[in-house]
Write an enzyme that holds these catalytic residues in place. Sequence first.
Site, short mmCIF file in Angstrom:
data_model
loop_
_atom_site.label_atom_id
_atom_site.label_comp_id
_atom_site.label_asym_id
_atom_site.label_seq_id
_atom_site.Cartn_x
_atom_site.Cartn_y
_atom_site.Cartn_z
N LYS A 148 -49.60 115.77 -21.58
CA LYS A 148 -49.86 115.50 -23.00
C LYS A 148 -48.65 115.78 -23.87
O LYS A 148 -48.43 115.10 -24.87
CB LYS A 148 -51.05 116.33 -23.49
CG LYS A 148 -52.38 115.78 -23.04
CD LYS A 148 -53.48 116.24 -23.98
CE LYS A 148 -54.82 115.67 -23.55
NZ LYS A 148 -55.95 116.28 -24.25
N LYS B 11 -57.13 105.72 -15.51
CA LYS B 11 -58.46 106.09 -15.99
C LYS B 11 -58.84 105.27 -17.24
O LYS B 11 -57.97 105.01 -18.07
CB LYS B 11 -58.40 107.57 -16.34
CG LYS B 11 -59.71 108.26 -16.42
CD LYS B 11 -59.50 109.74 -16.69
CE LYS B 11 -60.63 110.23 -17.56
NZ LYS B 11 -60.57 111.63 -17.88
N LYS C 203 -59.77 105.97 -24.22
CA LYS C 203 -59.80 105.42 -25.58
C LYS C 203 -58.39 105.24 -26.12
O LYS C 203 -58.18 104.58 -27.12
CB LYS C 203 -60.64 106.29 -26.51
CG LYS C 203 -60.32 107.76 -26.50
CD LYS C 203 -61.47 108.55 -27.12
CE LYS C 203 -61.52 109.96 -26.55
NZ LYS C 203 -62.81 110.60 -26.71
#
Length: 336
Positions: free
Chosen positions: A116, A200, A203
């Site tokens: 991240k 994966k 969103k």
Amino acid sequence: MKKNFKEVVFSGVQPTGNLHLGNYLGAMKNFVELQKKMECIYCVVDLHAITVFQEPQELNKNILETTAGFLACGLDFKKSIIFNQSSVSGHAELAWIFNCVSRVGWMNRMTQFKEKAGSNKENASVGLYVYPNLMAADILLYKATHVPVGDDQKQHLELARDIAQKFNNDFRNENFFPIPEPLIQKKISRVMSLRDGKKKMSKSEESDYSRINLGDSEDEIKKKIKKAKTDSLPIPEKSEDLKNRPEALNLLTIYSSITDSTLEKTLKEMNGKDFSKFKENLSDALISTICPIGKKIQDLRKDKSYLLKILKEGSNRAREVSEHNLNKIKEIVGFI
Ligand code: TRP
């Protein structure tokens, strides 16, 4: 698991955007099942969301949207505790204590932070770095014994177990925190992107064609499934033959999961068919499950005061359970 702990399930979902099929099949559907068997606490983790900057108005909207999603998928606020994290201050308080139990070396092993934070680690928030300690606090504040998690959160749950163990050791209180167990769904592997079977469903992927949102219309679902990537081979008989066909595997897994079946049964039913025919079955199955949920979300969205009331009631119940535990924790640490 030591038998002197009451079985409690805790899980959290971040309010960072619209819910999609991956959230439904990978989490919510299982949450609904679990509430039939155990005491469950489901949390909209807004404190986690702000580890990456959120526009306040967006965050506000997304907390209600996720709450609506919980209810629309079938979570029962009378049975389970449904609330948002920031309204129970114990989460932040215990997270601080855990910041002092957890080790820098442990944090440095967390792979999700590395992903991240990307190449610019110096610029990531400190909150993003210690995020797993907050997650441990969420779970242990309620002495939860079972945590349904996806693959990507397994490492964080391991850390929560290490923190529980170290707290119990450091404060010579061997049976204070339970060591929480993961509940990993065996039937379904992850729901992957409709454009790339190795990624994966998420969103944050740019193309909306990569995912089915819980709010999608019939037409959108049909279009997205029609366009979903596959290959030119027919559906095989055995699951081994799907090994190097990630997109085919993904669609067949989604179908198995949404129809409450298994991959083996789906292959038995579908083998020999080509994908264009199968995709019609898949669309129908998705539409009959997802569209009613989308419709409910839409209705709930219109009733903000109802959603606020659910969160308030849930928070009151969560506060009651957690206050009792937090008082004991503070006493153990030596606070007055
Ligand atoms: N970190 C989890 C995620 O991003 C969300 C989460 C926060 C959570 N606290 C939790 C999950 C406690 C399980 C238990 O998906």
